[in-house]
Design a protein around this motif. Structure first.
Motif, PDB file in Angstrom:
ATOM      1  N   PHE A 305       0.998  -1.301  -0.203  1.00 57.91           N
ATOM      2  CA  PHE A 305       0.186  -0.077   0.188  1.00 57.91           C
ATOM      3  C   PHE A 305       0.743   1.126  -0.342  1.00 57.91           C
ATOM      4  CE2 PHE A 305      -2.482   3.324   2.307  1.00 57.91           C
ATOM      5  CZ  PHE A 305      -3.524   3.446   1.528  1.00 57.91           C
ATOM      6  N   LEU A 306       1.846   1.508   0.795  1.00 54.28           N
ATOM      7  CA  LEU A 306       2.874   2.346   0.766  1.00 54.28           C
ATOM      8  C   LEU A 306       3.599   2.880  -0.534  1.00 54.28           C
ATOM      9  CD1 LEU A 306       4.146   1.993   4.463  1.00 54.28           C
ATOM     10  CD2 LEU A 306       2.543   3.697   3.824  1.00 54.28           C
ATOM     11  N   LEU A 307       4.133   1.719  -0.974  1.00 54.09           N
ATOM     12  CA  LEU A 307       4.567   1.688  -2.369  1.00 54.09           C
ATOM     13  C   LEU A 307       3.824   2.062  -3.585  1.00 54.09           C
ATOM     14  CD1 LEU A 307       6.912  -1.437  -2.150  1.00 54.09           C
ATOM     15  CD2 LEU A 307       7.586   0.714  -2.284  1.00 54.09           C
ATOM     16  N   CYS A 308       2.547   1.574  -3.517  1.00 47.71           N
ATOM     17  CA  CYS A 308       1.413   2.111  -4.189  1.00 47.71           C
ATOM     18  C   CYS A 308       1.115   3.592  -3.993  1.00 47.71           C
ATOM     19  CB  CYS A 308       0.062   1.343  -4.228  1.00 47.71           C
ATOM     20  SG  CYS A 308       0.125  -0.251  -4.840  1.00 47.71           S
ATOM     21  N   TRP A 309       1.186   4.182  -2.836  1.00 45.00           N
ATOM     22  CA  TRP A 309       0.862   5.557  -2.550  1.00 45.00           C
ATOM     23  C   TRP A 309       2.157   6.519  -3.040  1.00 45.00           C
ATOM     24  CZ3 TRP A 309      -0.626   7.034   3.076  1.00 45.00           C
ATOM     25  CH2 TRP A 309      -0.698   8.297   3.344  1.00 45.00           C
ATOM     26  N   ALA A 310       3.306   6.039  -2.680  1.00 48.09           N
ATOM     27  CA  ALA A 310       4.393   6.888  -3.198  1.00 48.09           C
ATOM     28  C   ALA A 310       4.621   6.623  -4.798  1.00 48.09           C
ATOM     29  CB  ALA A 310       5.665   6.549  -2.326  1.00 48.09           C
TER      30      ALA A 310
END
Length: 551
Positions: A305-310
């Motif tokens: 999720f954090l990688l998709c966000w960034a």
């Protein structure tokens, strides 16, 4: 380590206060954005409208209304001024830090949450935006709130996030337009796609969530478009499609612009960013679970999720033609969590890194400090480079030792690394960064204020006369804060002849004009009597600016 939320909240609030509140209102408004935004809010107050934004007597279609509402509340409580104009950014910056803490704590643990909050608060770009009278801090807050509510609502298979995230996304849309819906939607879509869960969108709650978003976001747009007879539609044409397709106002850059901007403006934490991304990618890939300590699926999903966000922010805005560092501001909470998680797992020896990684990061902290020392010496004129167009601010040189904080910290970090004292290593870089960023924000930046001319020009020329009938104009000088400080419309002259005619009118008239433009185009050519009532060096123009009157 203390696990209490209350204690962590207090610590995070203290860090934010240290890096944002000192000298918050000491500096005059920065042009262009702060001057326009604060001036627009004041004009809406004076006209008694909560709907139609105007600046300098003209419709302002560059931004939606949320910032103006927030600043208006602040102005009503604390009076119209720089401090009150910037206070909403500080408060929403703190809100984003606390949301980041809560999200990281839910995803991982309290230690990661606490460090993530401090990393975010002390990242250069986020700290800068948390001082600014611009829509960026509110946008970052509402985007982070949207994604936090999504995560909390979905993490155990729930569907309530369709409603709560829709409301938060609607508020983000009122802050900066369609990106308030498009970017969270893109992030959630890519995240579900990665997890092969797109079917989770096939729910009646999606339609209800969209309707709820419409109820929050659309009414103001509908009313302002109706009241301006469609003129506000220019916002969607110019500020959204136009900025994506064309490099507006000269803000262009290569496709890797934001990669470089992220590393530059995430300093000094950027020295850990490579390792943090490497670790997050490995943690998000199921086939590598055994090599990262048998992570539970919750950790895998969190990293994804954090990688998709960034990644969504980096890729989307890298494709846009207009490029500015603040456009990717909403990715900083995700990057802060990834960095904090990397450091916490390294500190607790849950991951093993190549032996060169942390020594290289330590050297990187020292390099960042050295770069700031050099930049302040060059900017202050202590190291003469005689570059074309270089702006010299003598007061900057005395603050060069601030960069030494990071250099000293690098030495201590090397010592603790050699001793195997990882907790002290992390604490050292954290404490040094708080001191470094806090000093930079509170004192170093304010050294530029005497060289920002608009406020001083208005005061010295006597053009702040709200109860007297006078006229103001400018020729080749368009700093919006002149309008804010003079509390009066500033007419834009298009030629020297028009400016000369302006000074010949019978009413008291004041012309703001760069000294070189006056000398080359107007001096000795104005038929009516005139005198120069103010002269100031202006940082923006890198030259003197005059105020000339017919009085």
């Amino acid at each position: 380590m203390v696990q209490s939320r209350f204690a962590h909240y207090l610590l995070l609030a203290l860090v934010m206060a240290l890096v944002t509140l000192p000298n918050l209102g000491a500096s005059s408004l920065w042009d262009v954005d702060e001057g326009v935004n604060a001036g627009c809010t004041r004009e809406m107050m004076e006209s008694g409208t909560w709907v139609v934004p105007t600046f300098n007597g003209e419709l302002r279609t560059a931004k939606p209304v949320m910032l103006y509402w927030l600043q208006r509340v602040s102005f009503n409580l604390f009076g119209v001024g720089e401090w009150a104009a910037r206070l909403p950014a500080v408060l929403l910056g703190l809100g984003t830090v606390l949301l980041t803490y809560e999200l990281a704590r839910r995803m991982f643990d309290a230690a990661t949450g606490l460090l993530a909050g401090i990393v975010l608060a002390t990242a250069i770009e986020f700290c800068k935006l948390s001082h600014a009278a611009t829509p960026d801090a509110p946008l970052i807050f509402f985007i982070t709130l949207t994604l936090y509510l999504f995560w909390v609502g979905h993490e155990h298979g729930g569907r309530t996030w369709f409603y709560t995230a829709a409301v938060a996304s609607g508020l983000a849309t009122l802050t900066k337009g369609p990106v308030g819906l498009a970017m969270p939607g893109l992030i959630v879509f890519v995240y579900f796609l990665w997890n092969r869960e797109l079917k989770r969108f096939l729910d009646i709650r999606l339609i209800r969530g969209i309707l709820l978003w419409v109820l929050v976001a659309v009414p103001w747009y509908a009313v302002v478009i109706a009241e301006t007879r469609g003129a506000y539609l220019a916002f969607f044409r110019n500020e959204n499609a136009g900025r994506f397709l064309n490099a507006m106002e000269g803000h262009r850059g290569p496709v890797v612009y934001y990669v470089g901007a992220l590393f530059a403006f995430f300093a000094p934490w950027c020295v850990f960013l490579g390792g943090a991304i490497w670790f997050a990618v490995r943690s998000a890939t199921p086939r590598t679970l055994s090599s990262v300590g048998g992570l539970p699926m919750q950790d895998v999903r969190a990293n994804r999720f954090l990688l998709c966000w960034a990644g969504a922010y980096l890729i989307f805005f890298s494709l846009a033609a207009t490029k500015l560092p603040n456009y990717i501001g909403p990715l900083y909470p995700a990057v802060a969590i990834l960095t904090a998680r990397f450091l916490v797992r390294w500190r607790t020896a849950e991951i093993t890194l190549p032996k060169w990684v942390m020594p290289a990061a330590t050297i990187g902290v020292g390099v960042v400090g050295t770069v700031f020392v050099a930049a302040l010496l060059v900017g202050g004129g202590a190291i003469p480079l005689n570059l074309k167009g270089q702006r010299i601010v003598p007061g900057l040189a005395k603050w060069a030792p601030v960069g030494g904080v990071l250099i000293v910290a690098a030495g201590l970090m090397a010592w603790f690394l050699a001793k195997g004292q990882r907790l002290q290593f992390v604490r050292t870089v954290t404490a040094a960064t708080v001191l470094f960023i806090g000093t930079l924000a509170a004192f170093v930046v304010n050294e530029l204020d005497p060289y920002k001319a608009p406020k001083s020009l208005v005061a010295e020329s006597g053009t702040h006369q709200p109860d007297r009938e006078i006229r103001l104009a400018s020729l080749d000088y368009t700093q919006p804060s002149v309008t804010f400080y003079a509390e009066r419309k500033v007419e834009r002259m298009q030629s020297a002849l028009e400016a000369s005619t302006f000074l010949a009118m019978p009413l008291p008239a004041y012309l703001f004009v760069p000294a070189n433009v006056w000398d080359e185009q107007l001096a000795g050519k104005v038929a009516s009597p005139y005198r120069v009532v103010a002269r100031r060096f202006d940082f923006y123009r890198n030259g003197d600016v005059l105020v000339v009157t017919n009085q």
